[in-house]
Design a protein around this motif. Sequence first.
Motif, PDB file in Angstrom:
ATOM      1  N   LYS A 285      47.052  -0.283 -13.076  1.00  0.00           N
ATOM      2  CA  LYS A 285      46.128   0.642 -13.714  1.00  0.00           C
ATOM      3  C   LYS A 285      44.980  -0.130 -14.362  1.00  0.00           C
ATOM      4  O   LYS A 285      45.193  -0.801 -15.382  1.00  0.00           O
ATOM      5  N   PRO A 286      43.784  -0.069 -13.793  1.00  0.00           N
ATOM      6  CA  PRO A 286      42.631  -0.716 -14.442  1.00  0.00           C
ATOM      7  C   PRO A 286      42.323  -0.038 -15.769  1.00  0.00           C
ATOM      8  O   PRO A 286      42.822   1.042 -16.069  1.00  0.00           O
ATOM      9  N   SER A 287      41.462  -0.666 -16.540  1.00  0.00           N
ATOM     10  CA  SER A 287      41.046  -0.087 -17.808  1.00  0.00           C
ATOM     11  C   SER A 287      40.181   1.141 -17.552  1.00  0.00           C
ATOM     12  O   SER A 287      39.813   1.447 -16.411  1.00  0.00           O
ATOM     13  N   ALA A 288      39.859   1.823 -18.646  1.00  0.00           N
ATOM     14  CA  ALA A 288      39.038   3.032 -18.517  1.00  0.00           C
ATOM     15  C   ALA A 288      37.683   2.739 -17.902  1.00  0.00           C
ATOM     16  O   ALA A 288      37.061   3.606 -17.276  1.00  0.00           O
ATOM     17  N   ASP A 289      37.211   1.507 -18.076  1.00  0.00           N
ATOM     18  CA  ASP A 289      35.907   1.118 -17.530  1.00  0.00           C
ATOM     19  C   ASP A 289      36.003   0.602 -16.098  1.00  0.00           C
ATOM     20  O   ASP A 289      35.016   0.162 -15.531  1.00  0.00           O
ATOM     21  N   GLY A 290      37.203   0.642 -15.510  1.00  0.00           N
ATOM     22  CA  GLY A 290      37.384   0.128 -14.165  1.00  0.00           C
ATOM     23  C   GLY A 290      37.861  -1.310 -14.181  1.00  0.00           C
ATOM     24  O   GLY A 290      38.245  -1.858 -15.222  1.00  0.00           O
ATOM     25  N   ILE A 291      37.880  -1.933 -13.026  1.00  0.00           N
ATOM     26  CA  ILE A 291      38.317  -3.332 -12.950  1.00  0.00           C
ATOM     27  C   ILE A 291      37.264  -4.223 -13.612  1.00  0.00           C
ATOM     28  O   ILE A 291      36.101  -3.839 -13.747  1.00  0.00           O
ATOM     29  N   ALA A 292      37.674  -5.411 -14.017  1.00  0.00           N
ATOM     30  CA  ALA A 292      36.764  -6.316 -14.712  1.00  0.00           C
ATOM     31  C   ALA A 292      35.584  -6.677 -13.818  1.00  0.00           C
ATOM     32  O   ALA A 292      35.705  -6.745 -12.592  1.00  0.00           O
ATOM     33  N   LYS A 293      34.440  -6.892 -14.461  1.00  0.00           N
ATOM     34  CA  LYS A 293      33.243  -7.248 -13.702  1.00  0.00           C
ATOM     35  C   LYS A 293      33.458  -8.504 -12.876  1.00  0.00           C
ATOM     36  O   LYS A 293      32.995  -8.599 -11.726  1.00  0.00           O
ATOM     37  N   ALA A 294      34.163  -9.494 -13.440  1.00  0.00           N
ATOM     38  CA  ALA A 294      34.420 -10.739 -12.705  1.00  0.00           C
ATOM     39  C   ALA A 294      35.238 -10.467 -11.452  1.00  0.00           C
ATOM     40  O   ALA A 294      35.019 -11.084 -10.400  1.00  0.00           O
ATOM     41  N   ALA A 295      36.205  -9.513 -11.562  1.00  0.00           N
ATOM     42  CA  ALA A 295      37.016  -9.171 -10.397  1.00  0.00           C
ATOM     43  C   ALA A 295      36.177  -8.483  -9.332  1.00  0.00           C
ATOM     44  O   ALA A 295      36.282  -8.787  -8.134  1.00  0.00           O
ATOM     45  N   LEU A 296      35.323  -7.543  -9.757  1.00  0.00           N
ATOM     46  CA  LEU A 296      34.457  -6.860  -8.801  1.00  0.00           C
ATOM     47  C   LEU A 296      33.497  -7.834  -8.130  1.00  0.00           C
ATOM     48  O   LEU A 296      33.299  -7.792  -6.907  1.00  0.00           O
ATOM     49  N   ASP A 297      32.916  -8.732  -8.918  1.00  0.00           N
ATOM     50  CA  ASP A 297      32.021  -9.750  -8.347  1.00  0.00           C
ATOM     51  C   ASP A 297      32.763 -10.617  -7.348  1.00  0.00           C
ATOM     52  O   ASP A 297      32.216 -11.001  -6.309  1.00  0.00           O
ATOM     53  N   GLY A 298      34.015 -10.932  -7.667  1.00  0.00           N
ATOM     54  CA  GLY A 298      34.815 -11.757  -6.760  1.00  0.00           C
ATOM     55  C   GLY A 298      35.078 -11.062  -5.440  1.00  0.00           C
ATOM     56  O   GLY A 298      35.018 -11.677  -4.364  1.00  0.00           O
ATOM     57  N   ILE A 299      35.381  -9.746  -5.503  1.00  0.00           N
ATOM     58  CA  ILE A 299      35.611  -8.985  -4.273  1.00  0.00           C
ATOM     59  C   ILE A 299      34.354  -8.969  -3.413  1.00  0.00           C
ATOM     60  O   ILE A 299      34.385  -9.268  -2.212  1.00  0.00           O
ATOM     61  N   LEU A 300      33.228  -8.626  -4.030  1.00  0.00           N
ATOM     62  CA  LEU A 300      31.981  -8.474  -3.267  1.00  0.00           C
ATOM     63  C   LEU A 300      31.485  -9.801  -2.717  1.00  0.00           C
ATOM     64  O   LEU A 300      30.989  -9.872  -1.582  1.00  0.00           O
ATOM     65  N   SER A 301      31.618 -10.865  -3.500  1.00  0.00           N
ATOM     66  CA  SER A 301      31.168 -12.172  -3.002  1.00  0.00           C
ATOM     67  C   SER A 301      32.040 -12.649  -1.854  1.00  0.00           C
ATOM     68  O   SER A 301      31.571 -13.346  -0.952  1.00  0.00           O
ATOM     69  N   ALA A 302      33.331 -12.263  -1.869  1.00  0.00           N
ATOM     70  CA  ALA A 302      34.226 -12.663  -0.781  1.00  0.00           C
ATOM     71  C   ALA A 302      33.940 -11.880   0.494  1.00  0.00           C
ATOM     72  O   ALA A 302      34.008 -12.425   1.600  1.00  0.00           O
ATOM     73  N   LEU A 303      33.627 -10.587   0.341  1.00  0.00           N
ATOM     74  CA  LEU A 303      33.403  -9.744   1.516  1.00  0.00           C
ATOM     75  C   LEU A 303      31.994  -9.862   2.071  1.00  0.00           C
ATOM     76  O   LEU A 303      31.765  -9.605   3.257  1.00  0.00           O
ATOM     77  N   THR A 304      31.050 -10.185   1.223  1.00  0.00           N
ATOM     78  CA  THR A 304      29.679 -10.368   1.705  1.00  0.00           C
ATOM     79  C   THR A 304      29.456 -11.842   2.018  1.00  0.00           C
ATOM     80  O   THR A 304      30.216 -12.700   1.586  1.00  0.00           O
ATOM     81  N   SER A 305      28.416 -12.128   2.727  1.00  0.00           N
ATOM     82  CA  SER A 305      28.181 -13.489   3.207  1.00  0.00           C
ATOM     83  C   SER A 305      26.899 -14.067   2.634  1.00  0.00           C
ATOM     84  O   SER A 305      25.892 -13.361   2.515  1.00  0.00           O
ATOM     85  N   THR A 306      26.972 -15.335   2.280  1.00  0.00           N
ATOM     86  CA  THR A 306      25.766 -16.061   1.892  1.00  0.00           C
ATOM     87  C   THR A 306      25.212 -16.853   3.070  1.00  0.00           C
ATOM     88  O   THR A 306      24.316 -17.666   2.905  1.00  0.00           O
ATOM     89  N   PHE A 307      25.780 -16.598   4.233  1.00  0.00           N
ATOM     90  CA  PHE A 307      25.390 -17.341   5.436  1.00  0.00           C
ATOM     91  C   PHE A 307      23.915 -17.130   5.758  1.00  0.00           C
ATOM     92  O   PHE A 307      23.393 -16.023   5.694  1.00  0.00           O
TER      93      PHE A 307
END
Length: 559
Positions: A180-202
């Motif tokens: 259960k994430p907090s009321a504000d959703g998952i932590a910003k660092a976690a969201l940034d980690g997901i998006l940086s992993a799925l998107t490419s800097t290539f």
Amino acid sequence: MAKLIPNYEPSAIALDPERKVAEVLCAQLPKDVRVFHSYPWMRKERDLDKAWQGEVIREGEADFVIVDPRYGIMVLEVKGGQMLYDPATRRWDRRGATHAVKDPFEQASRNLFTLEKLVKDRSFPGVELPFVRTRAVVFPDCDFQGTLPPGVVRENLIGAADLFRIGQKIESLFQSYAFKPSADGIAKAALDGILSALTSTFRLVPALWREVEDQERQIFRLTEQQSQLLDFLGSRDRAAVEGVAGSGKTKLAMIRARRFADEGKNVLFVCYNKMLAEWLQDELPEEYRQRITVRHYHGLCAEWVKEAKIPWPNVVNDPRFWNVEAPRLFEQALDRLPKRFDAVVVDEAQDFESSWWDGLELVNAGMTDGPLYIFYDPAQRIFWAESQLMPALGQPFSLGTNCRNTQSISDHCGKVIGKEIKVMAGTPMGREPMFISAPSGDEQRKALDKQVKEWSAAGLNPNQIAVVTAKTLETSICKDMNKIGGVSVTDQLDVWRQGNALLRTTLGKFKGLEADAMVLVDVPAIDASFRKEHLYVACSRARHLLTVLNRELPISPTI
């Protein structure tokens, strides 16, 4: 409206089932949700059926990956058309299909497992993933009846009737997990980690090493002038050759020395620069090493004086000794020693003081009639403010075509001395020289570090890069830098040539040598102590890439 990635309209999706799903996802999910469409993956894994083969590459594609900042990740597998399921065999099929249909729930599970590993490896190594990970299967053209297949729950099965409330279905599935994430959703660092992993800097960047390699193939050939000179060299024993920087004087000087050696002569090849002499000695083929002696002038003086048992003072920074006393001691040694050379070839002759030529004529067995070739460029005179006298060898053969540098660097060198320098037809233009002004030493070091790092990242090897200072090493901004741009630094020519480090040296020591890429540092304003000739010599050392770094106003091509 959720954001679709890649960034195109859902209506542009070619496959009808996926287009239907994309349209309702984008319409019903919140605007901060990302919906990745047709997300491909590849990974290595062991083939359990062929264990002896070791790891093999598997590939797949998730139809949709939803990243919801309130919860985490959801993978959707879409199966369009009239789907069929046989409970007895647990086999999935599609009416009218000509090939087997994979279990969509297994596909969703495998895709989720792969993406979990991808995100963990890239953004969360060594820690538990701090968000929900789940999957579902969407049948946009079918509804369902009866009990569900094994391993399937109502929450992760979405039929055609569910599309009208797919946003609610997805949120309900996220909420059904224990995390259960907090009321504000998952932590910003976690969201940034997901998006940086799925998107490419290539990104594709020009392969600088390939660019240099291609340019080198175009430059490395004899000019018509050089070919004519080679014929000329075979018909005269004494001659002078004047050429612009990069015209191949040193190469032709060594060719002449080798031709003298082929005639059975013992040859002295002498230049001003110690480092150049070391380079040429290392380059000399084994079959010529008994016939050709390569020395820098003051090393020649010291060697003969010591052999003649004449005291040689331990002197370092005494211009009068090196310019006057050392040549005088050399002549004394010549009086005591009987050995002589059959031919003498002098490179960098513009750097020789007028009085030095007496000894160089005396070391020749034929003296003033003996074979003697001198190669020079008056514009490269950096050790003397005034022109020095040279032996009278008749009208010099002139080399006016640069065959070493790219056209951009050659053009800059010509502007420095106010003279047009021709280049060979077909010479690559190359990149324009860069001019960087950095007021403080720290800023200059940062700029130097950045430039070398860029070149290194672009594929250049350490033995292609030189950092040349217009000062002494002791007073240079880079004197205490053990690494530049992450690359080891050396002051030794042999270490540089082996490719173990980039070269850091002075203009005086590097004169006559060259590098594919060069940074010129500690460049002062043009004055009596640093003349245009100094800048011309320095810039002409760079074959393909040149960066000029100075403290004051930029020294530009429009000097």
